[in-house]
Design an enzyme around this catalytic site. Structure first.
Site, short mmCIF file in Angstrom:
data_model
loop_
_atom_site.label_atom_id
_atom_site.label_comp_id
_atom_site.label_asym_id
_atom_site.label_seq_id
_atom_site.Cartn_x
_atom_site.Cartn_y
_atom_site.Cartn_z
N CYS A 83 44.18 94.63 58.98
CA CYS A 83 42.80 94.33 58.64
C CYS A 83 42.89 92.86 57.85
O CYS A 83 43.06 91.76 58.77
CB CYS A 83 42.32 95.27 57.42
SG CYS A 83 40.45 95.38 57.11
N HIS A 205 42.45 99.96 60.96
CA HIS A 205 43.52 100.56 59.94
C HIS A 205 43.99 101.77 60.74
O HIS A 205 43.73 102.97 60.92
CB HIS A 205 42.77 101.02 58.81
CG HIS A 205 42.24 99.93 57.61
ND1 HIS A 205 43.15 99.61 56.87
CD2 HIS A 205 41.24 99.52 57.92
CE1 HIS A 205 42.33 98.38 56.19
NE2 HIS A 205 41.04 98.68 56.74
N GLU A 207 46.57 103.45 59.77
CA GLU A 207 46.88 104.43 58.69
C GLU A 207 45.68 105.41 58.55
O GLU A 207 45.69 106.34 57.86
CB GLU A 207 47.35 103.88 57.40
CG GLU A 207 46.42 103.02 56.47
CD GLU A 207 46.05 101.77 56.96
OE1 GLU A 207 45.38 100.95 56.31
OE2 GLU A 207 46.61 101.19 58.03
#
Length: 234
Positions: A83, A205, A207
């Protein structure tokens, strides 16, 4: 041989625990640190971040990490931007004025415009900025091989897979060949992941992107293990 070491750079730029949790889910205990020595000796370094570009660079300067991260990139150790961390790798950003970045990747960070040209050449209201939510990642138009993502952090991911985004700005590399994936938003086809040398980065992202995101983390661990093996053989 000791387990792979993965450092997550801590400059209070956000999403640190979720990144640690993702690595833990794929069997590796990453450590969060702002210590230059621990960052330089890691087998892979993750530069995360959310927020403004200028604030991010100031945080890196305050922790004396600007040159450390440049050395990591030059050394061949995998450097992974996520990011804002991806954007900070670039030469400069136009966010709230002009701000110099790490300069590891030549290019500029620009803002999405909410005004998108219509088919008749006029302008109308476009998509909301920031982009928050799921969007597709695609193989870049410059790719000539169907298996372009083979042996990369996106290996095993199907083109068109949705990943989770949250950003108002996007990076434009001077050399489009560094783009690993592209995504379309607000009338712009932008670089959503990149790879050049040992540097990889994602505007989305991983995750926060479910099982497909965890598959990316497994690939990142493989990168780190290769770096560990190379350091021992050298």
């Amino acid at each position: 041989m000791r387990e792979v070491s993965i450092a997550v750079v801590d400059c209070a730029l956000g999403n640190l625990q979720s990144i640690r949790n993702a690595f833990a889910h794929v069997g590796v205990e990453a450590y969060v640190t702002s210590d230059p020595g621990r960052i330089e000796t890691a087998h892979a370094v993750v530069l995360p971040g959310v927020g403004a570009f200028g604030d991010g660079m100031e945080a890196l300067r305050q922790h004396d990490l600007v040159n450390v991260l440049r050395k990591v990139a030059e050394s061949g150790t995998p450097l992974i931007g996520i990011c804002l961390g991806m954007q900070l790798l670039f030469s400069e950003s136009e966010e709230f004025g002009r701000h110099e970045g790490l300069g590891i990747i030549a290019g500029r960070v620009r803002r999405f415009s909410p005004l998108v040209p219509s088919t008749d050449g006029s302008f109308g209201i476009g998509q909301k900025v920031p982009q928050v939510g799921w969007n597709r990642i695609s193989i870049p138009s410059h790719a000539t091989a169907e298996d372009f993502w083979a042996d990369s952090p996106l290996e095993g991911i199907d083109p068109g897979t949705h990943m989770y985004f949250m950003h108002s700005f996007y990076a434009t590399p001077e050399d489009p060949r560094v783009s690993l994936s592209t995504t379309r938003y607000a009338g712009i086809e932008f670089c959503s992941a990149l790879r050049t040398g040992s540097v990889v980065a994602f505007q989305f992202h991983p995750e926060r992107s479910g099982e497909q995101g965890l598959a990316i983390y497994r690939n990142l661990v493989r990168l780190a293990r290769r770096a560990r093996s190379a350091s021992h053989s050298g």
